[in-house]
Design a protein around this motif. Structure first.
Motif, PDB file in Angstrom:
ATOM      1  N   PRO A   1      -2.589   9.599  -8.015  1.00  0.00           N
ATOM      2  CA  PRO A   1      -2.443   9.715  -9.639  1.00  0.00           C
ATOM      3  C   PRO A   1      -2.857  11.170 -10.093  1.00  0.00           C
ATOM      4  O   PRO A   1      -3.494  11.810  -8.906  1.00  0.00           O
ATOM      5  CB  PRO A   1      -3.933   8.961 -10.411  1.00  0.00           C
ATOM      6  CG  PRO A   1      -4.757   8.677  -9.151  1.00  0.00           C
ATOM      7  CD  PRO A   1      -4.471   8.108  -8.296  1.00  0.00           C
ATOM      8  N   THR A   2      -2.719  11.932 -11.019  1.00  0.00           N
ATOM      9  CA  THR A   2      -2.497  13.029 -10.908  1.00  0.00           C
ATOM     10  C   THR A   2      -4.144  13.310 -11.147  1.00  0.00           C
ATOM     11  O   THR A   2      -4.958  14.820 -11.059  1.00  0.00           O
ATOM     12  CB  THR A   2      -1.863  13.639 -11.839  1.00  0.00           C
ATOM     13  OG1 THR A   2      -2.487  13.300 -12.960  1.00  0.00           O
ATOM     14  CG2 THR A   2      -0.402  14.133 -11.728  1.00  0.00           C
ATOM     15  N   VAL A   3      -4.707  12.784 -11.376  1.00  0.00           N
ATOM     16  CA  VAL A   3      -6.709  13.074 -12.232  1.00  0.00           C
ATOM     17  C   VAL A   3      -6.998  11.693 -10.963  1.00  0.00           C
ATOM     18  O   VAL A   3      -6.557  10.610 -10.746  1.00  0.00           O
ATOM     19  CB  VAL A   3      -6.882  12.419 -13.154  1.00  0.00           C
ATOM     20  CG1 VAL A   3      -8.315  12.367 -13.509  1.00  0.00           C
ATOM     21  CG2 VAL A   3      -5.706  13.144 -14.487  1.00  0.00           C
TER      22      VAL A   3
ATOM     23  N   GLY B   1      10.242  -0.401  -6.317  1.00  0.00           N
ATOM     24  CA  GLY B   1       9.692   0.300  -7.709  1.00  0.00           C
ATOM     25  C   GLY B   1       7.969   0.777  -6.668  1.00  0.00           C
ATOM     26  O   GLY B   1       7.463   0.218  -5.722  1.00  0.00           O
ATOM     27  N   LYS B   2       7.567   1.462  -7.912  1.00  0.00           N
ATOM     28  CA  LYS B   2       6.646   2.551  -6.949  1.00  0.00           C
ATOM     29  C   LYS B   2       5.789   2.572  -7.757  1.00  0.00           C
ATOM     30  O   LYS B   2       6.205   2.499  -9.317  1.00  0.00           O
ATOM     31  CB  LYS B   2       6.614   4.174  -6.288  1.00  0.00           C
ATOM     32  CG  LYS B   2       7.200   4.084  -4.939  1.00  0.00           C
ATOM     33  CD  LYS B   2       7.168   5.545  -4.540  1.00  0.00           C
ATOM     34  CE  LYS B   2       7.698   5.619  -3.103  1.00  0.00           C
ATOM     35  NZ  LYS B   2       6.358   6.289  -2.351  1.00  0.00           N
ATOM     36  N   TYR B   3       4.263   2.384  -7.737  1.00  0.00           N
ATOM     37  CA  TYR B   3       2.698   2.557  -8.963  1.00  0.00           C
ATOM     38  C   TYR B   3       2.141   3.753  -8.364  1.00  0.00           C
ATOM     39  O   TYR B   3       2.490   4.393  -7.495  1.00  0.00           O
ATOM     40  CB  TYR B   3       2.161   1.383  -8.633  1.00  0.00           C
ATOM     41  CG  TYR B   3       2.734   0.234  -8.479  1.00  0.00           C
ATOM     42  CD1 TYR B   3       3.953  -0.502  -7.023  1.00  0.00           C
ATOM     43  CD2 TYR B   3       3.516  -0.609  -9.344  1.00  0.00           C
ATOM     44  CE1 TYR B   3       4.158  -1.687  -7.213  1.00  0.00           C
ATOM     45  CE2 TYR B   3       4.030  -1.766  -9.884  1.00  0.00           C
ATOM     46  CZ  TYR B   3       4.327  -2.195  -8.790  1.00  0.00           C
ATOM     47  OH  TYR B   3       5.501  -3.417  -8.156  1.00  0.00           O
ATOM     48  N   GLU B   4       1.745   4.467  -9.645  1.00  0.00           N
ATOM     49  CA  GLU B   4       0.977   5.140 -10.233  1.00  0.00           C
ATOM     50  C   GLU B   4      -0.693   4.534 -10.031  1.00  0.00           C
ATOM     51  O   GLU B   4      -0.833   3.743 -10.399  1.00  0.00           O
ATOM     52  CB  GLU B   4       0.595   6.341 -10.434  1.00  0.00           C
ATOM     53  CG  GLU B   4      -0.071   6.894 -11.207  1.00  0.00           C
ATOM     54  CD  GLU B   4      -0.123   8.278 -12.020  1.00  0.00           C
ATOM     55  OE1 GLU B   4       1.457   8.965 -11.591  1.00  0.00           O
ATOM     56  OE2 GLU B   4      -0.940   8.156 -12.669  1.00  0.00           O
ATOM     57  N   LEU B   5      -1.590   4.432  -8.876  1.00  0.00           N
ATOM     58  CA  LEU B   5      -3.176   4.454  -8.964  1.00  0.00           C
ATOM     59  C   LEU B   5      -3.368   5.075 -10.069  1.00  0.00           C
ATOM     60  O   LEU B   5      -3.957   6.122 -10.111  1.00  0.00           O
ATOM     61  CB  LEU B   5      -3.673   5.136  -7.762  1.00  0.00           C
ATOM     62  CG  LEU B   5      -5.503   3.653  -8.076  1.00  0.00           C
ATOM     63  CD1 LEU B   5      -5.458   2.366  -7.580  1.00  0.00           C
ATOM     64  CD2 LEU B   5      -5.809   4.332  -6.395  1.00  0.00           C
ATOM     65  N   GLU B   6      -4.004   3.656 -11.595  1.00  0.00           N
ATOM     66  CA  GLU B   6      -5.022   4.606 -12.334  1.00  0.00           C
ATOM     67  C   GLU B   6      -6.203   3.665 -12.538  1.00  0.00           C
ATOM     68  O   GLU B   6      -6.946   5.547 -12.376  1.00  0.00           O
ATOM     69  CB  GLU B   6      -4.132   3.117 -13.362  1.00  0.00           C
ATOM     70  CG  GLU B   6      -5.404   4.064 -15.109  1.00  0.00           C
ATOM     71  CD  GLU B   6      -4.284   2.606 -16.108  1.00  0.00           C
ATOM     72  OE1 GLU B   6      -4.312   3.022 -16.927  1.00  0.00           O
ATOM     73  OE2 GLU B   6      -5.002   1.872 -15.707  1.00  0.00           O
ATOM     74  N   CYS B   7      -7.012   3.385 -11.795  1.00  0.00           N
ATOM     75  CA  CYS B   7      -8.430   2.807 -11.346  1.00  0.00           C
ATOM     76  C   CYS B   7      -8.775   2.025  -9.900  1.00  0.00           C
ATOM     77  O   CYS B   7      -7.067   1.234 -10.058  1.00  0.00           O
ATOM     78  CB  CYS B   7      -8.848   2.337 -12.484  1.00  0.00           C
ATOM     79  SG  CYS B   7      -8.852   1.359 -13.522  1.00  0.00           S
ATOM     80  N   GLY B   8      -9.195   1.631  -9.532  1.00  0.00           N
ATOM     81  CA  GLY B   8      -9.625   1.275  -8.650  1.00  0.00           C
ATOM     82  C   GLY B   8     -10.694   0.814  -8.464  1.00  0.00           C
ATOM     83  O   GLY B   8     -11.669   1.123  -9.306  1.00  0.00           O
TER      84      GLY B   8
ATOM     85  N   LEU C   1      -7.463  -3.098  -7.384  1.00  0.00           N
ATOM     86  CA  LEU C   1      -6.949  -1.834  -7.923  1.00  0.00           C
ATOM     87  C   LEU C   1      -5.300  -1.709  -9.036  1.00  0.00           C
ATOM     88  O   LEU C   1      -4.843  -2.779  -9.235  1.00  0.00           O
ATOM     89  CB  LEU C   1      -5.410  -1.554  -6.921  1.00  0.00           C
ATOM     90  CG  LEU C   1      -6.582  -1.045  -5.465  1.00  0.00           C
ATOM     91  CD1 LEU C   1      -5.266  -0.824  -4.413  1.00  0.00           C
ATOM     92  CD2 LEU C   1      -7.259   0.405  -5.474  1.00  0.00           C
ATOM     93  N   VAL C   2      -5.864  -1.088 -10.026  1.00  0.00           N
ATOM     94  CA  VAL C   2      -5.470  -1.075 -11.648  1.00  0.00           C
ATOM     95  C   VAL C   2      -3.639  -0.242 -11.245  1.00  0.00           C
ATOM     96  O   VAL C   2      -4.465   0.977 -11.305  1.00  0.00           O
ATOM     97  CB  VAL C   2      -6.052  -1.092 -12.346  1.00  0.00           C
ATOM     98  CG1 VAL C   2      -4.635  -1.280 -13.299  1.00  0.00           C
ATOM     99  CG2 VAL C   2      -7.106  -1.935 -12.781  1.00  0.00           C
ATOM    100  N   CYS C   3      -3.351  -0.243 -11.615  1.00  0.00           N
ATOM    101  CA  CYS C   3      -1.563   0.816 -11.346  1.00  0.00           C
ATOM    102  C   CYS C   3      -0.913   0.765 -12.103  1.00  0.00           C
ATOM    103  O   CYS C   3      -0.650  -0.650 -12.806  1.00  0.00           O
ATOM    104  CB  CYS C   3      -0.949   0.079  -9.832  1.00  0.00           C
ATOM    105  SG  CYS C   3      -1.703   0.467  -7.990  1.00  0.00           S
ATOM    106  N   ILE C   4      -0.231   1.877 -12.382  1.00  0.00           N
ATOM    107  CA  ILE C   4       0.439   2.034 -13.697  1.00  0.00           C
ATOM    108  C   ILE C   4       1.980   1.886 -12.668  1.00  0.00           C
ATOM    109  O   ILE C   4       2.635   2.790 -12.050  1.00  0.00           O
ATOM    110  CB  ILE C   4       0.651   3.329 -13.736  1.00  0.00           C
ATOM    111  CG1 ILE C   4      -0.605   3.384 -14.423  1.00  0.00           C
ATOM    112  CG2 ILE C   4       1.299   3.686 -15.288  1.00  0.00           C
ATOM    113  CD1 ILE C   4      -0.475   5.002 -15.258  1.00  0.00           C
TER     114      ILE C   4
ATOM    115  N   GLY D   1       0.821  -1.129   0.119  1.00  0.00           N
ATOM    116  CA  GLY D   1      -0.089   0.123  -0.533  1.00  0.00           C
ATOM    117  C   GLY D   1       1.099   1.672   0.194  1.00  0.00           C
ATOM    118  O   GLY D   1       0.952   2.164  -0.540  1.00  0.00           O
ATOM    119  N   THR D   2       1.984   1.252   0.550  1.00  0.00           N
ATOM    120  CA  THR D   2       2.892   2.249   0.658  1.00  0.00           C
ATOM    121  C   THR D   2       3.591   2.912  -0.579  1.00  0.00           C
ATOM    122  O   THR D   2       4.037   3.720  -1.022  1.00  0.00           O
ATOM    123  CB  THR D   2       4.064   2.470   1.695  1.00  0.00           C
ATOM    124  OG1 THR D   2       4.826   1.182   1.160  1.00  0.00           O
ATOM    125  CG2 THR D   2       3.054   1.616   3.499  1.00  0.00           C
ATOM    126  N   LEU D   3       3.263   1.808  -1.511  1.00  0.00           N
ATOM    127  CA  LEU D   3       4.345   1.752  -2.618  1.00  0.00           C
ATOM    128  C   LEU D   3       3.322   2.466  -3.630  1.00  0.00           C
ATOM    129  O   LEU D   3       3.051   2.806  -4.781  1.00  0.00           O
ATOM    130  CB  LEU D   3       5.002   0.513  -3.314  1.00  0.00           C
ATOM    131  CG  LEU D   3       5.822   0.734  -2.462  1.00  0.00           C
ATOM    132  CD1 LEU D   3       5.871  -1.295  -3.392  1.00  0.00           C
ATOM    133  CD2 LEU D   3       6.959   1.150  -2.340  1.00  0.00           C
TER     134      LEU D   3
END
Lengths: 231, 310
Positions: free
Chosen positions: A143-145, A200-207, A187-190, A137-139
Motif C-alpha cells: 500500500p502507499t501508506v 487481478g492484483k490487490y493492494e494490501l490494506e492491512c494485515g 491479510l485484507v486486500c483491496i 503472494g505475487t499479486l
C-alpha cells in the motif's frame, strides 16, 4: 491388442485387455499433476534465445515432425482423457453389432478407466490450486501508506488456509475486500482494477498477526477484528 | 485507437497491418464476466445445434486438456460476447462468427492470444477465414500464466500452422494421418514478437479476404462419428476387413477397434519419441533436475501403455 490382431484380424474382444490395463494408468496422475509446472518451465525457456533456438531445432528435426515440445508434452494428458470416450463408443458399437460379451467387458473397462481419469483430474486440480495459492503472494502490492505491522511481505513459508472475497465496513459503507487467511496471519486486500488482460492484483490494506488478534461479533452479522497491539 | 474505430479500411494490406497491431475490436471481445452456463449455452451462443451427448462435451474437454469447469468458466462468456458483438464488427470477424455457426457437431474450440480471440475448429474441417486465422496467429504475443492452456493452444496452433502451410502451397506430406512438415513454411513466432506472417503473402491476390478456405485437420484420426448423416469407417482398416462382406454394425465395431489400436500405436510412438529424442536433447542443455521436472514419469506411462499394445 496388437498380438490379438496378428492372431485373427477379426478381433472379437478387447474389453478384457482394457480392464486389465486400467489400474496401471494411475501413473498418469503423476504426469498430469506435474504438467502445469512443466509447461511453466518450458514457457520460461522460450524467453531465452539459446533455449528457443535449441527447441526450434528439435521441432525441425525428423523426430520432431514439425511439432513443438509443448505439443508433445500435452499428448499424454489428452490421451488419458480420450479413453472413456473411445471405450464408450466401442461399447455402443459392440452392442449394435450384437457382441454382448465384449460389450459387457467394455462396460466394466469404462468404469475402471473413468475411475482413473477422475483421479487424474483430481491430481491436476490439486496441483493447479497449489500453484494458485503459491502465486497469490505475487499479486499483492504494498500500500502507499505502509503499516508497520507487515514488513516486508514474505509469504513463502506461510501455511495457506483459505482465501476469498468478503465485505468490509469502511467508513460506514460496505466495501469489497479480498481476504487471505494463513495459519498465523490474515491479510485484507483491496482488489485493484484489472489492467487489460493481466491477472487481478490487490493492494494490501492491512494485515493482522493472528496471535495478536481479537475477534468479536458486532450487531448484525459483521465480525470485527481488533488488533491488540494497536491499543 | 478508440473502440469506436471498428471499421477497417478497404485495402487488404491496411487491414492486415491494423489487425497485426492491438485491434480494439478484438480486444473488446474479451471482457471477463462471471457466467454460470453449460455447454448447451455455449452452442446456443454459437448458433449450433445442441450438443446432445456427454460424449461430445467430453471430446471437447479431452482435446483441450481442460476440465469441464475450466472450459465453461472462461470460454463461454467469451463466446457469448463474440456472438453479440459479431454484427457490429468488421467483415473478417463477422465471417468468423458466421462460419462458427456452420460447424459440424464435433466441435473443438481453441483460444488464442492474450487478446483471447476464439477460433472455432472442428476435428474434421477447419472452417475459418484464412486471413483472420493468420492474423490472429500473428498476434500471438504471449499467453497467460495458465500453463495447461498454453500447452493445448500451442499444440493446436502448431497443427493449424502446418495446415495453413499446406494450403498456401508450401509442401507438406501427409503420412499416416500426420503432417510431416517440409520446407520453411510460414514463420510464425508464437512467443516472441510477430514475425509478420504477412511477409510471405505479398504475392497473393488482394481479394482473398472474405474467401472461406476449408482446411483439413491433421491430428490423429478422431473416432468415427456415428452421426445422423451416415457413418465413417476408420481409414486404416485392414484390407481383409474392408473387403469382407460383413454386416454394417460389425464393420463399424471393428472399425472402432482398429481406431483404438492404431491411435494407441501412434501414441506409444510419440511417447518413445519424447523419451528417446526430446528428453535426451533436453538433458544436453539443461540440468538433470529440470529435465525431470519437465518429463516427469513419462517412462512409466510408456510401460503402462505398452501393456495395451505390445
Amino acid at each position: 491388442m496388437n498380438t490379438r490382431k496378428d492372431q485373427n484380424v477379426f478381433i472379437s474382444e478387447v474389453g478384457d485387455l482394457l480392464i486389465e490395463c486400467a489400474p496401471s494408468f494411475q501413473v498418469y496422475c503423476t504426469y498430469a499433476s506435474n504438467y502445469p509446472s512443466a509447461m511453466k518451465l518450458v514457457y520460461g525457456y522460450q524467453q531465452r534465445s539459446d533455449m528457443k533456438d535449441a527447441m526450434a531445432k528439435w521441432q525441425a528435426a525428423p523426430e520432431g515432425r514439425g511439432l513443438s515440445l509443448e505439443s508433445f508434452l500435452i499428448k499424454p494428458v489428452q490421451r488419458i482423457c480420450k479413453y472413456p470416450l473411445l471405450i464408450r463408443e466401442l461399447e455402443r458399437f459392440s452392442e449394435k453389432a450384437g457382441n454382448t460379451k465384449d460389450r459387457d467387458l467394455l462396460k466394466l473397462a469404462a468404469v475402471e478407466i473413468e475411475k482413473v481419469v477422475t483421479l487424474v483430474n483430481e491430481a491436476t486440480r490439486e496441483a493447479e490450486e497449489k500453484e494458485r495459492i503459491r502465486s497469490l503472494g505475487t499479486l499483492i502490492e504494498s500500500p502507499t501508506v505502509t503499516y508497520s505491522l507487515i514488513q516486508p511481505l514474505d509469504l513463502e513459508d506461510k501455511v495457506h488456509l483459505k482465501d476469498g472475497m468478503l465485505q468490509r465496513m469502511v467508513g460506514g459503507k460496505l466495501k469489497e475486500r479480498y481476504v487471505i487467511l494463513y495459519a498465523d496471519l490474515i491479510l485484507v486486500c483491496i482488489p485493484l482494477p484489472r489492467v487489460g488482460n493481466a491477472k487481478g492484483k490487490y493492494e494490501l490494506e492491512c494485515g493482522y498477526s493472528l496471535p495478536e488478534l481479537g475477534l468479536g461479533v458486532s450487531s448484525g452479522s459483521c465480525m470485527s477484528m481488533t488488533n491488540y497491539s494497536d491499543s | 485507437m478508440s473502440s469506436a474505430d471498428l471499421h477497417i479500411s478497404a485495402t487488404p494490406r491496411a487491414k492486415h497491418e491494423k489487425l497485426l497491431g492491438i485491434d480494439p475490436a478484438i480486444n473488446a471481445l474479451a471482457p471477463r464476466t462471471s457466467f454460470t452456463g453449460s455447454v448447451d449455452d455455449l452452442f446456443e451462443a454459437m448458433d449450433l445445434p445442441p450438443v446432445n451427448t456427454s460424449e461430445m462435451k467430453q471430446n471437447l474437454c479431452a482435446d483441450l486438456g481442460l476440465t469441464e469447469e475450466t472450459l465453461f468458466s472462461d470460454i463461454i462468456p467469451f463466446v457469448k460476447n463474440l456472438s453479440s458483438k459479431a454484427a457490429s464488427l468488421d467483415n473478417a470477424s463477422h465471417s468468423l462468427h458466421v462460419q462458427a455457426s456452420k460447424i459440424m457437431p464435433k466441435l473443438v474450440i481453441y483460444r488464442l492470444t492474450k487478446q483471447k480471440t476464439i477460433l472455432a475448429l472442428t476435428q474434421e474441417n477447419v472452417l475459418a477465414n484464412e486471413e483472420l486465422v493468420l492474423t490472429l496467429y500473428g498476434n500471438l504475443i504471449s499467453i497467460t500464466n495458465d500453463s495447461k492452456r498454453l500447452g493445448s493452444y500451442v499444440h493446436m496452433l502448431d497443427e493449424l500452422r502446418v495446415q495453413l502451410n499446406k494450403n498456401t502451397g508450401f509442401e507438406d506430406k501427409v503420412e499416416n494421418n500426420r503432417l510431416v512438415k517440409m520446407g520453411s513454411g510460414l514463420r510464425l513466432d508464437a512467443y516472441g514478437n510477430n514475425s509478420s506472417p504477412m511477409l510471405n503473402r505479398n504475392s497473393r491476390e488482394p481479394d482473398r479476404t472474405s474467401s472461406e478456405v476449408e482446411l483439413k485437420a491433421s491430428q490423429q484420426a478422431p473416432p468415427p462419428t456415428p452421426g445422423p448423416s451416415g457413418m465413417k469407417l476408420f481409414a486404416k482398416l485392414p484390407k481383409q476387413i474392408a473387403d469382407s462382406a460383413l454386416e454394417k454394425p460389425e464393420l463399424m465395431r471393428l472399425s472402432a477397434v482398429y481406431e483404438l489400436i492404431e491411435t494407441e500405436l501412434d501414441y506409444v510412438k510419440d511417447l518413445q519419441t519424447m523419451i528417446n529424442f526430446h528428453k535426451v536433447q533436453m538433458a544436453t542443455v539443461v540440468s538433470e533436475l529440470e529435465t525431470n521436472q519437465i518429463f516427469s514419469n513419462i517412462e512409466q506411462l510408456l510401460v503402462a501403455n505398452q501393456v495395451l499394445v505390445p
